[in-house]
Design a protein around this motif. Structure first.
Motif, PDB file in Angstrom:
ATOM      1  N   GLN A  34       0.810  -1.214   0.000  1.00  0.00           N
ATOM      2  CA  GLN A  34       0.000   0.000   0.000  1.00  0.00           C
ATOM      3  C   GLN A  34       0.844   1.264   0.000  1.00  0.00           C
ATOM      4  OE1 GLN A  34      -3.283   0.542  -0.355  1.00  0.00           O
ATOM      5  NE2 GLN A  34      -3.403  -1.663  -0.803  1.00  0.00           N
ATOM      6  N   ILE A  70       2.265   1.782  -3.442  1.00  0.00           N
ATOM      7  CA  ILE A  70       1.214   2.163  -4.384  1.00  0.00           C
ATOM      8  C   ILE A  70       0.847   3.634  -4.217  1.00  0.00           C
ATOM      9  CG2 ILE A  70      -1.215   1.782  -4.974  1.00  0.00           C
ATOM     10  CD1 ILE A  70      -0.814  -1.144  -4.297  1.00  0.00           C
ATOM     11  N   ALA A  71       0.789   4.067  -2.958  1.00  0.00           N
ATOM     12  CA  ALA A  71       0.429   5.469  -2.707  1.00  0.00           C
ATOM     13  C   ALA A  71       1.457   6.409  -3.313  1.00  0.00           C
ATOM     14  CB  ALA A  71       0.312   5.706  -1.202  1.00  0.00           C
ATOM     15  N   ASP A  93       3.385   5.800  -5.946  1.00  0.00           N
ATOM     16  CA  ASP A  93       3.389   5.729  -7.414  1.00  0.00           C
ATOM     17  C   ASP A  93       2.072   6.203  -8.035  1.00  0.00           C
ATOM     18  OD1 ASP A  93       5.897   4.678  -7.250  1.00  0.00           O
ATOM     19  OD2 ASP A  93       5.228   2.585  -7.391  1.00  0.00           O
ATOM     20  N   GLN A  94       1.040   6.383  -7.219  1.00  0.00           N
ATOM     21  CA  GLN A  94      -0.291   6.653  -7.751  1.00  0.00           C
ATOM     22  C   GLN A  94      -0.350   7.949  -8.557  1.00  0.00           C
ATOM     23  OE1 GLN A  94      -2.843   4.462  -7.445  1.00  0.00           O
ATOM     24  NE2 GLN A  94      -3.830   5.738  -8.981  1.00  0.00           N
ATOM     25  N   SER A 141      -1.381   8.061 -12.499  1.00  0.00           N
ATOM     26  CA  SER A 141      -2.740   8.514 -12.818  1.00  0.00           C
ATOM     27  C   SER A 141      -2.819   9.205 -14.179  1.00  0.00           C
ATOM     28  CB  SER A 141      -3.242   9.456 -11.710  1.00  0.00           C
ATOM     29  OG  SER A 141      -2.376  10.576 -11.588  1.00  0.00           O
TER      30      SER A 141
END
Length: 319
Positions: free
Chosen positions: A141, A144-145, A147-148, A152
């Motif tokens: 998590q 992911i946060a 790289d988000q 996007s």
């Protein structure tokens, strides 16, 4: 016939010419009635019961003829032994059936238990896998946060492009499907095809065959070529050729002619490039007429070969 023979002997017992009887014969008759009332006899020993019935009938006949007591007892003894054999066979086979059913139930219980254990083991393994995935997800998590934000913008661009591509592909496929459907409709219309509950039906009338023969005429071969084109352009479809005749002639001749004609259509399509395993044929003789058989025109309509085209899944509903 044994109950009738017994009834006759009882009836004659009331007459002045009473047939002979013996204690052994009376016992044999009683044994026979008990065997008749045993449900297991009818299920497991019908042949033995038949032999016992025939033997008792012979003994009753000897009593009716007032033969010697020795002969009557000899025949009664033979019948009594066959009745005993019948009861024993029924008993043994009934016991064997009970054992077999018991074994089946035991095996089923074992299978159910093993299945339940296997399901429990699988559930435990699935649960462990799920827990591991949850732990991995939790660890990912934070990454992911981070790289988000970067992803996007790229995802939005890719999604837009993918949507455009999907739209174009869908339009292309729709156009191809429409064109293919329109072409198929035109080909089927040229073949005078009809849509039925069983599928699309093309009829080869009597005029497409040589007179009273199974060989296709030149016009019949032309129609067959059109049908072969349809099948080659729609490889997912199967075909069934069903032959029919009028009621003139013998059943055997009409059946053979209907089979030859349906086979002729199948052979013609195969010779035009359609794989043999996509075509099947069947003859029905004078069965399933589409008109009466009183006039020449009616009989001509009944002399036909119907080609049923399957749906896209290759299935043809049975007649």
């Amino acid at each position: 016939m044994t109950p009738i023979a017994i009834a006759i002997s009882v009836l004659l017992a009331a007459c002045s010419t009473t047939p002979k009887t013996t204690t052994l014969l009376d016992q044999t008759r009683s044994d026979f009635m008990m065997a008749q009332n045993n449900p297991a006899v009818g299920t497991y020993a019908p042949l033995e019961m038949k032999h016992a019935s025939e033997a008792l009938a012979v003994a009753n006949e000897a009593a009716l003829n007032r033969d010697s007591e020795q002969k009557i007892d000899s025949l009664a003894y033979l019948a009594k032994q066959k009745i005993a054999t019948t009861q024993e066979v029924a008993k043994q086979k009934s016991a064997e059936a009970d054992v077999q059913n018991s074994n089946k139930q035991r095996d089923q219980l074992r299978l159910d238990q093993r299945t339940q254990e296997a399901n429990q083991s699988k559930a435990a393994a699935d649960q462990a896998k799920l827990e591991a995935e949850r732990a991995k997800n939790a660890a990912d998590q934070s990454k992911i946060a981070a790289d988000q934000a970067k992803l996007s913008a790229e995802q939005s661009k890719q999604a837009t492009q993918a949507a455009q591509n999907d739209t174009l592909e869908a339009q292309r496929l729709a156009q191809e499907a429409q064109a293919k459907a329109a072409k198929l409709e035109a080909q089927l219309a040229e073949l005078a095809a009809k849509k039925t509950e069983r599928g699309i039906v093309i009829t080869f009338g009597d005029v497409l065959f040589d007179t009273n023969q199974s060989r296709l005429s030149p016009e019949g071969m032309r129609i067959a070529q059109k049908l072969a084109d349809v099948l080659q352009q729609n490889p997912q479809r199967m075909a069934l050729a069903e032959g029919f005749t009028d009621s003139v002639g013998t059943n055997a001749y009409n059946q053979a002619l209907s089979e030859r004609r349906s086979d002729a259509v199948r052979s013609a399509l195969h010779g035009m490039g359609v794989s043999r395993d996509r075509i099947s044929s069947r003859g029905y003789g004078e069965s399933f007429p589409v008109a009466g058989n009183q006039t020449a025109d009616e009989r001509r309509l009944n002399r036909r070969v119907e080609i049923i085209l399957s749906d896209d899944s290759g299935k043809i509903a049975p007649r």
